[in-house]
Scaffold this motif. Structure first.
Motif, mmCIF file in Angstrom:
data_model
loop_
_atom_site.group_PDB
_atom_site.id
_atom_site.type_symbol
_atom_site.label_atom_id
_atom_site.label_comp_id
_atom_site.label_asym_id
_atom_site.label_seq_id
_atom_site.Cartn_x
_atom_site.Cartn_y
_atom_site.Cartn_z
ATOM 1 N N MET A 1 -41.758 -8.795 20.354
ATOM 2 C CA MET A 1 -40.663 -7.939 19.921
ATOM 3 C C MET A 1 -40.793 -6.567 20.580
ATOM 4 N N LEU A 2 -39.743 -5.741 20.427
ATOM 5 C CA LEU A 2 -39.747 -4.415 21.024
ATOM 6 C C LEU A 2 -40.743 -3.501 20.318
ATOM 7 N N PRO A 3 -41.309 -2.523 21.047
ATOM 8 C CA PRO A 3 -42.177 -1.546 20.389
ATOM 9 C C PRO A 3 -41.417 -0.853 19.263
ATOM 10 N N GLU A 4 -41.971 -0.837 18.066
ATOM 11 C CA GLU A 4 -41.246 -0.334 16.906
ATOM 12 C C GLU A 4 -42.189 0.412 15.967
ATOM 13 N N THR A 5 -41.711 1.538 15.442
ATOM 14 C CA THR A 5 -42.437 2.304 14.431
ATOM 15 C C THR A 5 -41.571 2.374 13.180
ATOM 16 N N LEU A 6 -42.154 2.078 12.031
ATOM 17 C CA LEU A 6 -41.399 2.022 10.781
ATOM 18 C C LEU A 6 -41.831 3.156 9.852
ATOM 19 N N PHE A 7 -40.847 3.848 9.297
ATOM 20 C CA PHE A 7 -41.086 4.849 8.254
ATOM 21 C C PHE A 7 -40.334 4.433 6.995
ATOM 22 N N ARG A 8 -41.024 4.437 5.858
ATOM 23 C CA ARG A 8 -40.411 4.163 4.564
ATOM 24 C C ARG A 8 -40.885 5.232 3.582
ATOM 25 N N SER A 9 -39.982 5.894 2.947
ATOM 26 C CA SER A 9 -40.361 6.989 2.061
ATOM 27 C C SER A 9 -41.227 6.521 0.899
ATOM 28 N N GLU A 10 -41.046 5.251 0.470
ATOM 29 C CA GLU A 10 -41.846 4.768 -0.656
ATOM 30 C C GLU A 10 -43.330 4.660 -0.317
ATOM 31 N N ASP A 11 -43.660 4.742 0.976
ATOM 32 C CA ASP A 11 -45.067 4.711 1.376
ATOM 33 C C ASP A 11 -45.725 6.087 1.304
ATOM 34 N N VAL A 12 -44.933 7.103 0.917
ATOM 35 C CA VAL A 12 -45.410 8.485 0.890
ATOM 36 C C VAL A 12 -45.244 9.023 -0.535
ATOM 37 N N PRO A 13 -46.184 9.838 -1.021
ATOM 38 C CA PRO A 13 -46.011 10.445 -2.355
ATOM 39 C C PRO A 13 -44.682 11.189 -2.453
ATOM 40 N N ALA A 14 -44.036 11.108 -3.614
ATOM 41 C CA ALA A 14 -42.697 11.662 -3.805
ATOM 42 C C ALA A 14 -42.598 13.115 -3.365
ATOM 43 N N ALA A 15 -43.602 13.921 -3.682
ATOM 44 C CA ALA A 15 -43.548 15.348 -3.374
ATOM 45 C C ALA A 15 -43.610 15.632 -1.872
ATOM 46 N N GLU A 16 -44.048 14.648 -1.064
ATOM 47 C CA GLU A 16 -44.213 14.865 0.370
ATOM 48 C C GLU A 16 -43.130 14.185 1.202
ATOM 49 N N ARG A 17 -42.263 13.407 0.560
ATOM 50 C CA ARG A 17 -41.313 12.590 1.315
ATOM 51 C C ARG A 17 -40.335 13.402 2.159
ATOM 52 N N PHE A 18 -39.787 14.464 1.576
ATOM 53 C CA PHE A 18 -38.774 15.235 2.302
ATOM 54 C C PHE A 18 -39.374 15.912 3.527
ATOM 55 N N GLU A 19 -40.537 16.506 3.377
ATOM 56 C CA GLU A 19 -41.176 17.165 4.518
ATOM 57 C C GLU A 19 -41.570 16.152 5.590
ATOM 58 N N CYS A 20 -42.034 14.976 5.158
ATOM 59 C CA CYS A 20 -42.384 13.933 6.137
ATOM 60 C C CYS A 20 -41.164 13.498 6.932
ATOM 61 N N PHE A 21 -40.031 13.334 6.244
ATOM 62 C CA PHE A 21 -38.807 12.935 6.938
ATOM 63 C C PHE A 21 -38.329 14.046 7.869
ATOM 64 N N SER A 22 -38.448 15.289 7.457
ATOM 65 C CA SER A 22 -38.073 16.425 8.314
ATOM 66 C C SER A 22 -38.898 16.440 9.592
ATOM 67 N N GLU A 23 -40.205 16.256 9.449
ATOM 68 C CA GLU A 23 -41.077 16.227 10.627
ATOM 69 C C GLU A 23 -40.747 15.035 11.521
ATOM 70 N N LEU A 24 -40.430 13.901 10.895
ATOM 71 C CA LEU A 24 -40.071 12.708 11.658
ATOM 72 C C LEU A 24 -38.826 12.956 12.505
ATOM 73 N N MET A 25 -37.802 13.606 11.915
ATOM 74 C CA MET A 25 -36.585 13.921 12.655
ATOM 75 C C MET A 25 -36.867 14.877 13.809
ATOM 76 N N GLY A 26 -37.790 15.794 13.597
ATOM 77 C CA GLY A 26 -38.154 16.713 14.659
ATOM 78 C C GLY A 26 -38.775 16.014 15.847
ATOM 79 N N ARG A 27 -39.565 14.972 15.566
ATOM 80 C CA ARG A 27 -40.181 14.211 16.659
ATOM 81 C C ARG A 27 -39.188 13.237 17.298
ATOM 82 N N THR A 28 -38.312 12.667 16.497
ATOM 83 C CA THR A 28 -37.383 11.664 17.003
ATOM 84 C C THR A 28 -36.255 12.283 17.816
ATOM 85 N N HIS A 29 -35.703 13.367 17.310
ATOM 86 C CA HIS A 29 -34.531 14.003 17.934
ATOM 87 C C HIS A 29 -34.899 15.348 18.546
#
Length: 326
Positions: A1-29
């Motif tokens: 299959m194609l190289p793939e990286t998966l992010f799921r917020s449920e894998d991160v503590p609730a208090a850290e999810r928003f910041e993790c997603f923000s950082e992810l968007m910074g790296r992706t876009h």
């Protein structure tokens, strides 16, 4: 299959999810400021598919505003173009010169060098879509023209936009049928289609290289046949070869069937084509099938720059509705 990286917020503590997603968007876009009423327990997922220098990322997230500010641009600009295809929900884009809403029938184009606010998700309903990141240097479009594309609403239902949307939805649904070595090939297909779509939207087809124009034509012919393979009214095969001087030859055939149950007594179906080498011809009849008839027609064209097809209903000798592949 194609190289793939998966992010799921449920894998991160609730208090850290928003910041993790923000950082992810910074790296992706590109570096972004994210604002949301749901940051205390933010829910989101993203699959990042690597297609050579191009990346595709299907995603679902709770309502959020993505803000690209002049300060963030000065700090870091990857010199990229972003394309979004909403699958469920609407994207609302606001910039200095433009404000628009994009639903699943349109493609949204952003320039990482331009400030913008993008809002996804409605009230408490999450947004689902597919994003694409492409370096500007890979596109056959003058760099000073890119910003104009951000003010356009490009159709995802016809022409090159439909081909792009089909590829993105297929990758979002399941990428397991592809091998890792298919990634760069898919990236090349994506950049060719985007270059053709952008050049057409800007009416700058001369900016396309002969190789990009040729590959885009082949994809259009293939899509024209594939879009109808589920319908017994049209089947066929195709092929092409370079003919020199930036032109090429195509060959193959298409079989049209006009079923009596689907056609009134006074109606006919017609396959038409447009040859950019001979623009004065306009749309030219290629094959006509009357009620109950079957006909096979050649798709052979010699020394052409561009060929487009459409299927039309014919009533009283005149076109009465056409479906076009651009």
């Amino acid at each position: 299959m194609l190289p793939e990286t998966l992010f799921r917020s449920e894998d991160v503590p609730a208090a850290e999810r928003f910041e993790c997603f923000s950082e992810l968007m910074g790296r992706t876009h590109a570096p972004l400021q994210l604002l949301s009423d749901h940051r205390e327990d933010f829910r989101a997922s993203q699959r990042l598919l690597t297609l050579g220098d191009v990346s595709v990322w299907p995603t679902t997230f709770q309502p959020v505003c993505f803000r690209r500010t002049p300060k963030l641009i000065r700090q870091s600009d990857p010199e990229g173009v972003h394309i979004s295809l909403p699958l469920r929900g609407t994207l609302r884009v606001t910039s200095r010169e433009h404000e628009a809403a994009y639903d699943p029938s349109h493609l949204c184009v952003l320039d990482t060098s331009q400030p913008v606010d993008v809002r996804g998700g409605d009230l408490s309903r999450p947004h689902t879509g597919v994003g694409v990141e492409v370096p500007k240097a890979l596109l056959s479009v003058p760099p000073n023209e890119i910003s104009k594309l951000t003010t356009l609403q490009l159709s995802a239902k016809e022409g090159y936009g439909a081909l792009i949307a089909k590829l993105l939805t297929q990758l979002a649904a399941d990428s397991s049928s592809y091998k890792p070595t298919d990634g760069p090939r898919l990236g090349l297909i994506m950049t060719d289609l985007l270059s053709a779509l952008f050049s057409q939207a800007l009416d700058a087809d001369n900016s396309l290289t002969p190789e990009t124009r040729r590959r885009s034509l082949v994809l259009r012919i293939q899509a024209f046949i594939q879009q109808h393979l589920h319908d017994p009214q049209l089947t066929g095969t195709y092929g092409w070869a370079e003919a020199g001087g930036g032109t090429y030859n195509t060959w193959g055939s298409a079989t049209l069937v006009n079923h009596p149950a689907n056609c009134g007594r006074d109606w006919a179906g017609q396959l038409q084509y447009y040859d950019a080498t001979r623009p004065s011809w306009g749309w030219h009849p290629l094959a006509l099938v009357l009620r109950g008839q079957t006909r096979t027609v050649s798709l052979d064209f010699k020394y052409v720059l561009d060929v487009r097809f459409r299927v039309c209903n014919i009533f009283d000798g005149k076109d009465d509705g056409c479906g076009r592949v651009q």
